[in-house]
Design an enzyme around this catalytic site. Structure first.
Site, mmCIF file in Angstrom:
data_model
loop_
_atom_site.group_PDB
_atom_site.id
_atom_site.type_symbol
_atom_site.label_atom_id
_atom_site.label_comp_id
_atom_site.label_asym_id
_atom_site.label_seq_id
_atom_site.Cartn_x
_atom_site.Cartn_y
_atom_site.Cartn_z
ATOM 1 N N HIS A 100 0.597 -0.878 0.317
ATOM 2 C CA HIS A 100 0.492 -0.051 0.121
ATOM 3 C C HIS A 100 0.614 1.322 0.014
ATOM 4 C CE1 HIS A 100 -2.525 3.314 1.784
ATOM 5 N NE2 HIS A 100 -3.185 2.879 1.416
ATOM 6 N N HIS A 108 -8.192 8.746 -4.227
ATOM 7 C CA HIS A 108 -8.363 7.025 -3.974
ATOM 8 C C HIS A 108 -9.707 6.460 -4.847
ATOM 9 C CE1 HIS A 108 -5.620 6.825 -0.248
ATOM 10 N NE2 HIS A 108 -5.265 6.530 -0.371
ATOM 11 N N ARG A 128 3.597 18.667 -4.263
ATOM 12 C CA ARG A 128 3.082 16.608 -3.506
ATOM 13 C C ARG A 128 3.287 15.652 -3.326
ATOM 14 N NH1 ARG A 128 0.857 12.212 -4.896
ATOM 15 N NH2 ARG A 128 1.952 11.259 -6.661
ATOM 16 N N CYS A 132 8.276 16.202 -10.787
ATOM 17 C CA CYS A 132 7.936 14.900 -10.796
ATOM 18 C C CYS A 132 7.407 14.390 -11.858
ATOM 19 C CB CYS A 132 5.806 15.316 -11.056
ATOM 20 S SG CYS A 132 4.857 13.639 -9.691
ATOM 21 N N TYR A 160 6.271 4.472 -10.113
ATOM 22 C CA TYR A 160 6.974 5.076 -10.815
ATOM 23 C C TYR A 160 8.239 4.238 -11.190
ATOM 24 C CZ TYR A 160 4.961 8.756 -7.899
ATOM 25 O OH TYR A 160 5.072 10.262 -7.575
#
Length: 526
Positions: free
Chosen positions: A111, A135, A212, A259, A396
């Protein structure tokens, strides 16, 4: 672990075995082949058998309220009292979403928020996700659905859902943000710098620096803070903020953070839907960072940096962990490169780090995607493997355009950022501009920013300016005179940008660095 499913035949046989223990207030006549009862593993949870058949009738012929339960009869029903036993410290955490029950034991480690999800264990996750609205996407729901084990018992439902819980809003102590930021999500805060502020500032003011966040902003008292460094053999050393200031030579680095999902909205617009925050062009900013070199701290903690630089070490990665559970890592080569300027920063543009940007300490990894510059840094680990967090092992990464269900373990984690129209980890030597959608090209003027000229420039953006004539055409339905402006950059190694996002499309929408296009239109028709 998911509860086992049972065939109707086996359920009837097991139900018969339990009959001596079951007390039923009135006789029931059963008809129909599909009958199920509440199970966890192989144990009966409720006082008796929970029948779910749509044809279940009492002896007076009236339909029971359970007959309205038309949900999947192959999945068991769980009472809320039993779900509460699977709280965050139970070792087997469950949550509910709506009327569904999920065993999230195997999801906790993967998670993105780490063990934060355990706050909801034993109850409903809905009030938490009403706050963490990030979410509420099909992508997240699909992940959670893999852990479904059954439904909430109909006796515990009100209008089809469990009773609503009230929880404390963990974002109530977040700092205020500038109204000039473009907010994408409020909780957690994700906001990008406006195009005007990007154009007007070679160094982004702290209050306009893009934000972010993956969770709420932690409240940290500097006097009580200590950074822990752990070596391969388990040896640990702690440093207070005063230690870092007093024991190590200070350094100053100008660096742009971007980002990995910047311009994701471009990829969505020009190809197809991507999973993640739909950043436009503003998830990028530049600051002057002050702090100490990571390598100096590692040497002081006892890590043999010189040997490691020669390859004589089992260490392969440096892991960073933040106070709010975010974690990431970088290869040992990047961490120790004397020209890489990897640092632990405590000052941003001459001021203590703002809370949104990592107070009191953060990692800065120039030339890499900002996901590796961990904020609110509390722990550094020298390791033979990369971080196990979701942000390192899953989020990522990038895949081929055809990989809609990628193998996350197969792909390498994103580290260095590729060239894009205004930023690279190498010096920009040329910016090409087209005012006719790429048919003809001209070169923009590169701006020599005085504030960056005295510092290492390869870690910062290169601003540019173009003055030229726009050849307009009819490009929109309103018959407005428009021109499609296109920009692409080239660095000193002659790396350039791909023409379109189609060839670099990936479901996560990472590294969207195709030519940047902007339609410019006149104010009048004709």
């Amino acid at each position: 672990m998911q509860a086992p499913r049972y065939t109707a035949t086996r359920v009837i046989r097991l139900a018969a075995q339990q009959r001596s223990r079951v007390q039923v207030r009135r006789p029931l006549r059963l008809s129909g082949p599909s009958i199920a009862f509440v199970l966890a593993g192989a144990s009966v949870l409720a006082a008796g058998v929970s029948f779910c058949s749509s044809s279940l009738r009492a002896d007076d012929g009236s339909l029971s309220h359970r007959d309205r339960d038309l949900r999947d009869p192959t999945l068991p029903r769980f009472r809320l009292s039993d779900i509460r036993k699977h709280h965050g410290k139970s070792g087997s955490p469950w949550v509910t979403r709506g009327d569904k029950v999920y065993n999230i034991t195997d999801w906790v480690a993967a998670h993105p928020g780490g063990e934060v999800i355990l706050e909801a264990a034993g109850g409903s996750i809905d009030p938490y996700w009403d706050i963490f609205t990030i979410h509420k996407t099909a992508y997240i729901y699909e992940i959670l659905e893999q852990y479904r084990i059954g439904f909430v018992h109909s006796d515990d439902l009100v209008d089809g859902k469990p009773a609503v819980q009230e929880i404390e809003d963990p974002f109530q102590h977040d700092p205020l943000r500038s109204s000039r930021l473009r907010t994408i999500t409020a909780k957690p805060c994700n906001a990008e710098t406006s195009t005007d502020d990007l154009s007007n500032n070679s160094i982004t003011p702290n209050e306009l620096f893009y934000v972010r966040n993956h969770m709420w902003v932690p409240k940290i008292e500097e006097q009580k803070f200590a950074l822990e460094v752990e070596l391969l053999d388990g040896t640990t050393t702690q440093y207070t903020m005063q230690d870092l200031r007093d024991k190590f030579k200070p350094i100053e680095v100008s660096a742009t953070l971007q980002c990995a999902g910047n311009r994701r909205n471009d990829m969505t617009t020009h190809v197809q839907q991507t999973n993640g925050l739909q950043w436009k062009v503003g998830a990028i900013s530049t600051a002057v960072w002050e702090g100490v070199r990571l390598s100096d701290v590692l040497i002081d903690a006892g890590f043999p940096v010189q040997q490691a630089m020669q390859g004589h070490t089992e260490a392969k990665h440096i892991q960073f962990l933040g106070s709010e559970a975010y974690g990431a890592s970088i290869p040992i080569e990047s961490a120790l490169n004397p020209y890489g300027d990897v640092m632990l920063a405590h000052t941003m543009n001459g001021e203590p780090l703002p809370r949104d940007h990592g107070f009191p300490l953060r990692a800065i990894v120039p030339g890499h995607v900002a996901a590796r510059s961990v904020k609110w840094l509390k722990r550094i680990t020298v390791s033979d493997e990369e971080s196990h967090t979701q942000w390192q092992r899953r989020d990522y990464k990038s895949f081929g355009p055809n990989e809609t269900h990628p193998d996350w373990d197969k792909a390498s984690s994103i580290q260095e950022r590729p060239i894009t129209s205004a930023i690279t980890n190498a010096k920009i030597v040329r910016v090409d501009v087209s005012t006719d959608n790429g048919d003809t090209w001209d070169q923009a003027a590169l701006l020599d920013d005085e504030m960056l000229s005295l510092r290492r420039k390869s870690w910062t953006w290169t601003r540019w300016q173009y003055k030229g004539t726009f050849n307009v055409a009819r490009l929109d339905k309103q018959d407005t005179a428009c021109s499609m402006v296109v920009v692409k950059a080239t660095d000193e190694a002659y790396n350039s940008q791909p023409e379109s996002h189609k060839s670099i499309y990936n479901a996560r929408g990472n590294l969207a660095n195709a030519w940047h296009r902007l339609k410019v239109c006149s104010d009048c028709n004709g």
